[in-house]
Design a protein around this motif. Structure first.
Motif, PDB file in Angstrom:
ATOM      1  N   GLN A 155      49.360  35.957  51.703  1.00 16.68           N
ATOM      2  CA  GLN A 155      49.804  36.952  52.672  1.00 16.68           C
ATOM      3  C   GLN A 155      51.184  37.470  52.306  1.00 16.68           C
ATOM      4  OE1 GLN A 155      48.004  38.283  55.046  1.00 16.68           O
ATOM      5  NE2 GLN A 155      49.659  39.664  55.583  1.00 16.68           N
ATOM      6  N   ALA A 156      52.066  36.587  51.833  1.00 20.04           N
ATOM      7  CA  ALA A 156      53.392  37.027  51.405  1.00 20.04           C
ATOM      8  C   ALA A 156      53.286  38.029  50.269  1.00 20.04           C
ATOM      9  CB  ALA A 156      54.231  35.819  50.987  1.00 20.04           C
ATOM     10  N   ALA A 157      52.416  37.741  49.303  1.00 17.86           N
ATOM     11  CA  ALA A 157      52.219  38.659  48.174  1.00 17.86           C
ATOM     12  C   ALA A 157      51.625  39.970  48.640  1.00 17.86           C
ATOM     13  CB  ALA A 157      51.312  38.000  47.132  1.00 17.86           C
ATOM     14  N   ALA A 158      50.687  39.911  49.601  1.00 15.58           N
ATOM     15  CA  ALA A 158      50.052  41.126  50.100  1.00 15.58           C
ATOM     16  C   ALA A 158      51.053  42.014  50.828  1.00 15.58           C
ATOM     17  CB  ALA A 158      48.885  40.773  51.013  1.00 15.58           C
ATOM     18  N   LEU A 159      51.933  41.418  51.632  1.00 18.63           N
ATOM     19  CA  LEU A 159      52.957  42.184  52.337  1.00 18.63           C
ATOM     20  C   LEU A 159      53.935  42.834  51.363  1.00 18.63           C
ATOM     21  CD1 LEU A 159      53.729  39.785  55.318  1.00 18.63           C
ATOM     22  CD2 LEU A 159      52.653  42.039  55.464  1.00 18.63           C
ATOM     23  N   ARG A 160      54.270  42.085  50.329  1.00 16.08           N
ATOM     24  CA  ARG A 160      55.197  42.626  49.326  1.00 16.08           C
ATOM     25  C   ARG A 160      54.564  43.810  48.600  1.00 16.08           C
ATOM     26  NH1 ARG A 160      58.466  39.039  44.843  1.00 16.08           N
ATOM     27  NH2 ARG A 160      59.271  40.751  43.567  1.00 16.08           N
ATOM     28  N   THR A 161      53.302  43.668  48.225  1.00 20.16           N
ATOM     29  CA  THR A 161      52.603  44.751  47.530  1.00 20.16           C
ATOM     30  C   THR A 161      52.461  45.974  48.424  1.00 20.16           C
ATOM     31  OG1 THR A 161      51.370  43.183  46.165  1.00 20.16           O
ATOM     32  CG2 THR A 161      50.447  45.401  46.380  1.00 20.16           C
ATOM     33  N   ALA A 162      52.094  45.746  49.689  1.00 25.32           N
ATOM     34  CA  ALA A 162      51.900  46.865  50.610  1.00 25.32           C
ATOM     35  C   ALA A 162      53.202  47.607  50.860  1.00 25.32           C
ATOM     36  CB  ALA A 162      51.328  46.348  51.929  1.00 25.32           C
ATOM     37  N   THR A 163      54.302  46.872  50.988  1.00 28.51           N
ATOM     38  CA  THR A 163      55.596  47.513  51.222  1.00 28.51           C
ATOM     39  C   THR A 163      56.026  48.325  50.005  1.00 28.51           C
ATOM     40  OG1 THR A 163      56.245  45.705  52.689  1.00 28.51           O
ATOM     41  CG2 THR A 163      58.000  47.102  51.832  1.00 28.51           C
ATOM     42  N   THR A 164      55.805  47.769  48.821  1.00 29.50           N
ATOM     43  CA  THR A 164      56.143  48.493  47.598  1.00 29.50           C
ATOM     44  C   THR A 164      55.360  49.797  47.512  1.00 29.50           C
ATOM     45  OG1 THR A 164      56.582  46.409  46.454  1.00 29.50           O
ATOM     46  CG2 THR A 164      56.242  48.359  45.078  1.00 29.50           C
ATOM     47  N   LYS A 165      54.062  49.726  47.815  1.00 27.83           N
ATOM     48  CA  LYS A 165      53.234  50.939  47.783  1.00 27.83           C
ATOM     49  C   LYS A 165      53.707  51.959  48.807  1.00 27.83           C
ATOM     50  CE  LYS A 165      48.966  48.840  46.056  1.00 27.83           C
ATOM     51  NZ  LYS A 165      47.546  48.504  46.379  1.00 27.83           N
ATOM     52  N   LYS A 185      66.689  45.081  39.388  1.00 28.41           N
ATOM     53  CA  LYS A 185      67.132  43.701  39.572  1.00 28.41           C
ATOM     54  C   LYS A 185      67.398  43.403  41.037  1.00 28.41           C
ATOM     55  CE  LYS A 185      71.338  42.558  38.531  1.00 28.41           C
ATOM     56  NZ  LYS A 185      72.589  42.226  37.797  1.00 28.41           N
ATOM     57  N   TYR A 186      68.074  44.327  41.738  1.00 30.58           N
ATOM     58  CA  TYR A 186      68.377  44.099  43.143  1.00 30.58           C
ATOM     59  C   TYR A 186      67.126  44.198  44.008  1.00 30.58           C
ATOM     60  CZ  TYR A 186      73.284  44.286  41.832  1.00 30.58           C
ATOM     61  OH  TYR A 186      74.493  44.016  41.251  1.00 30.58           O
ATOM     62  N   TRP A 187      66.219  45.073  43.632  1.00 30.81           N
ATOM     63  CA  TRP A 187      64.957  45.193  44.369  1.00 30.81           C
ATOM     64  C   TRP A 187      64.175  43.886  44.298  1.00 30.81           C
ATOM     65  CZ3 TRP A 187      61.997  47.117  47.905  1.00 30.81           C
ATOM     66  CH2 TRP A 187      60.609  46.934  47.834  1.00 30.81           C
ATOM     67  N   GLN A 188      64.064  43.316  43.102  1.00 28.24           N
ATOM     68  CA  GLN A 188      63.323  42.067  42.949  1.00 28.24           C
ATOM     69  C   GLN A 188      63.986  40.928  43.712  1.00 28.24           C
ATOM     70  OE1 GLN A 188      60.419  41.741  41.702  1.00 28.24           O
ATOM     71  NE2 GLN A 188      60.204  43.772  40.776  1.00 28.24           N
ATOM     72  N   ALA A 194      63.332  41.393  47.388  1.00 29.67           N
ATOM     73  CA  ALA A 194      61.929  41.124  47.711  1.00 29.67           C
ATOM     74  C   ALA A 194      61.654  39.627  47.777  1.00 29.67           C
ATOM     75  CB  ALA A 194      61.013  41.787  46.680  1.00 29.67           C
ATOM     76  N   GLU A 195      62.265  38.860  46.885  1.00 28.36           N
ATOM     77  CA  GLU A 195      62.063  37.412  46.889  1.00 28.36           C
ATOM     78  C   GLU A 195      62.527  36.802  48.209  1.00 28.36           C
ATOM     79  OE1 GLU A 195      60.569  35.442  44.795  1.00 28.36           O
ATOM     80  OE2 GLU A 195      60.068  37.072  43.416  1.00 28.36           O
ATOM     81  N   THR A 196      63.601  37.343  48.771  1.00 37.38           N
ATOM     82  CA  THR A 196      64.126  36.830  50.031  1.00 37.38           C
ATOM     83  C   THR A 196      63.328  37.329  51.226  1.00 37.38           C
ATOM     84  OG1 THR A 196      66.361  36.718  49.106  1.00 37.38           O
ATOM     85  CG2 THR A 196      66.162  36.718  51.509  1.00 37.38           C
ATOM     86  N   VAL A 197      63.107  38.628  51.263  1.00 39.33           N
ATOM     87  CA  VAL A 197      62.435  39.240  52.420  1.00 39.33           C
ATOM     88  C   VAL A 197      61.005  38.750  52.565  1.00 39.33           C
ATOM     89  CG1 VAL A 197      61.616  41.422  53.388  1.00 39.33           C
ATOM     90  CG2 VAL A 197      63.901  41.278  52.383  1.00 39.33           C
ATOM     91  N   PHE A 198      60.297  38.607  51.432  1.00 40.86           N
ATOM     92  CA  PHE A 198      58.880  38.282  51.496  1.00 40.86           C
ATOM     93  C   PHE A 198      58.592  36.808  51.187  1.00 40.86           C
ATOM     94  CE2 PHE A 198      59.125  42.826  50.388  1.00 40.86           C
ATOM     95  CZ  PHE A 198      58.531  43.337  51.526  1.00 40.86           C
ATOM     96  N   SER A 199      59.572  35.957  51.409  1.00 34.76           N
ATOM     97  CA  SER A 199      59.311  34.524  51.302  1.00 34.76           C
ATOM     98  C   SER A 199      58.504  34.079  52.522  1.00 34.76           C
ATOM     99  CB  SER A 199      60.628  33.740  51.239  1.00 34.76           C
ATOM    100  OG  SER A 199      61.327  33.859  52.469  1.00 34.76           O
ATOM    101  N   THR A 200      57.717  33.023  52.353  1.00 30.19           N
ATOM    102  CA  THR A 200      56.906  32.533  53.463  1.00 30.19           C
ATOM    103  C   THR A 200      57.778  32.110  54.636  1.00 30.19           C
ATOM    104  OG1 THR A 200      55.185  31.785  51.944  1.00 30.19           O
ATOM    105  CG2 THR A 200      55.181  30.830  54.148  1.00 30.19           C
ATOM    106  N   GLU A 201      58.935  31.475  54.330  1.00 25.68           N
ATOM    107  CA  GLU A 201      59.836  31.043  55.391  1.00 25.68           C
ATOM    108  C   GLU A 201      60.309  32.224  56.229  1.00 25.68           C
ATOM    109  OE1 GLU A 201      60.111  28.003  52.119  1.00 25.68           O
ATOM    110  OE2 GLU A 201      59.996  30.179  52.265  1.00 25.68           O
ATOM    111  N   ASN A 202      60.695  33.319  55.570  1.00 28.26           N
ATOM    112  CA  ASN A 202      61.207  34.480  56.295  1.00 28.26           C
ATOM    113  C   ASN A 202      60.105  35.176  57.087  1.00 28.26           C
ATOM    114  OD1 ASN A 202      63.525  36.181  56.861  1.00 28.26           O
ATOM    115  ND2 ASN A 202      62.450  37.783  55.728  1.00 28.26           N
ATOM    116  N   ILE A 203      58.902  35.215  56.508  1.00 27.61           N
ATOM    117  CA  ILE A 203      57.775  35.833  57.212  1.00 27.61           C
ATOM    118  C   ILE A 203      57.453  35.058  58.487  1.00 27.61           C
ATOM    119  CG2 ILE A 203      55.297  36.313  57.065  1.00 27.61           C
ATOM    120  CD1 ILE A 203      55.739  36.924  54.092  1.00 27.61           C
ATOM    121  N   LEU A 204      57.412  33.715  58.390  1.00 28.10           N
ATOM    122  CA  LEU A 204      57.125  32.903  59.571  1.00 28.10           C
ATOM    123  C   LEU A 204      58.224  33.045  60.623  1.00 28.10           C
ATOM    124  CD1 LEU A 204      55.738  29.618  57.966  1.00 28.10           C
ATOM    125  CD2 LEU A 204      54.459  31.358  59.223  1.00 28.10           C
ATOM    126  N   LYS A 205      59.461  33.169  60.169  1.00 30.17           N
ATOM    127  CA  LYS A 205      60.569  33.341  61.106  1.00 30.17           C
ATOM    128  C   LYS A 205      60.433  34.680  61.828  1.00 30.17           C
ATOM    129  CE  LYS A 205      65.631  33.528  61.324  1.00 30.17           C
ATOM    130  NZ  LYS A 205      66.897  33.449  60.533  1.00 30.17           N
TER     131      LYS A 205
END
Length: 405
Positions: free
Chosen positions: A380-390, A343-346, A349-360
């Motif tokens: 790109q946000a989804a790709a970064l999230r997937t790559a980090t998880t892997k 639950k905490y991981w998800q 991830a929603e915060t860290v890999f949001s488009t707003e946070n990525i652009l910032k």
């Protein structure tokens, strides 16, 4: 009635990350976007189309080289000699600036301004057609352009370079729209640009993207091309026609049970040779079934030795099957991230890999337009999230294996 819908040609765009490719392959890549557009022009002449629509990002940037300008004028002149008009809107990469105004286009090329403009023409079969479009006047267009209502012409076509509205300010930088807004205009066809993937958003009237004629990034896999649109029973029907010189491809290789490097090489080579013949490929290899690989084999993968060998072998083939990356996908029997609360991981991830946070986070790169454009996409946000998880999974698995050893 017949016309071509294309977009996102990005003439002279670099293939990022491939600067170390062999000279012969690099020359092919440098000419790929030019060759794709030349094929479109040839098809337009051979098919005797009534007109060509280019929905943004003809160029990769605002400033064009002499080579690009000379090539483009040559191709437009071919269309002029065939009496085929071109309707061109500039997008977020090649938005309207003085350099573009100075380009000496033939008279058959009709440019759209910052505000939606309508051109009329009569086709070879005496159909009247209105074509409405606009050009970007800056890198971001956050307001929805006001298109005129449908006229009395036989067909009305809209050209739009942008993306569907998300409701998030950080993502709605590219002329945001909704399907409902476009349908309210009662146009007969919407030729969209900006998304580099062929997509149909609405069947009739057609609202959709042609995709780019040549894939430029690893994420742009599969054949690319344009849409040949013909009149059928009073409706405008698009047909995909491939033009890509070289295709990006993801290839998964199951190496379960492999104990020797020769076995790994043979399994990978078999998969590369199984790709359709007479076509060039840039291949991203993903190895599965790697849990039992010996530490020695794993090290030779991690240090790039296997990828380097495969690239050397690829130079001896008549058609390119060039491995651009070799990735290991670990498949543990238990989740290596089980020590984290899901639950905490998800939530994180929603915060860290949001488009707003990525652009910032990417703000120091704001001077590089192509990078900011890439970071602004949900993909790109989804790709970064997937790559980090892997990455976390792989590290956790390696740590677990060390403890077992």
């Amino acid at each position: 009635m017949k016309f071509i819908h294309t977009a996102d040609l990005h003439l002279d765009s670099p293939f990022l990350g491939l600067q170390t490719a062999p000279d012969a392959l690099w020359q092919l890549l440098q000419q790929a976007t030019f060759q794709s557009f030349e094929e479109i022009v040839t098809a337009a002449c051979e098919q005797a189309v009534d007109f060509v629509c280019i929905s943004g990002d003809l160029f990769d940037s605002q400033a064009q080289s002499i080579q690009v300008q000379a090539f483009l004028n040559q191709q437009f002149q071919r269309l002029a000699e065939a009496q085929i008009p071109v309707y061109l809107g500039f997008g977020n990469h090649d938005y309207v600036v003085p350099q573009q105004v100075q380009l000496d286009f033939p008279a058959n090329v009709h440019l759209f301004g910052a505000q939606p403009t309508t051109y009329q023409l009569t086709t070879q079969d005496q159909k009247t057609v209105a074509i409405t479009g606009f050009s970007y006047h800056q890198r971001w267009v956050t307001e929805t352009p006001a298109f005129p209502a449908r006229g009395t012409e036989t067909y009305h076509i809209g050209m739009w370079h942008g993306a569907q509205r998300t409701g998030q300010a950080a993502q709605d930088h590219y002329a945001p729209f909704t399907i409902a807004e476009l349908l309210q205009q009662h146009y007969d066809y919407w030729a969209l640009g900006h998304i580099h993937k062929r997509q149909t958003l609405h069947e009739q009237p057609f609202i959709g993207y042609s995709g780019d004629p040549q894939g430029l990034r690893r994420s742009e896999t599969g054949p690319k091309g344009y849409l040949l649109v013909t009149e059928q029973s009073g409706q405008l029907q698009p047909q995909f026609v491939p033009t890509s010189v070289i295709n990006w491809q993801n290839v998964t290789v199951d190496v379960t049970g492999a104990k020797r490097m020769t076995t790994l090489i043979n399994q990978i080579t078999d998969q590369l040779q199984a790709l359709p013949a007479q076509q060039h490929y840039l291949v991203r290899l993903q190895l599965t079934g790697t849990a039992q690989l010996t530490p020695q084999l794993q090290q030779r993968i991690d240090n790039g030795e296997l990828l380097q060998y495969l690239q050397q072998q690829a130079q001896a083939t008549p058609t390119w099957r060039w491995p651009v990356a070799l990735e290991v996908r670990y498949q543990p029997t238990t989740a290596p991230l089980q020590q984290f609360d899901e639950k905490y991981w998800q939530a994180a991830a929603e915060t860290v890999f949001s488009t707003e946070n990525i652009l910032k986070t990417a703000a120091p790169l704001a001077g590089y337009q192509f990078m900011m454009d890439a970071f602004a996409t949900p993909e790109q946000a989804a790709a970064l999230r997937t790559a980090t998880t892997k990455l976390l999974q792989n590290r956790a698995l390696k740590d677990a294996q060390k403890h077992v050893d």
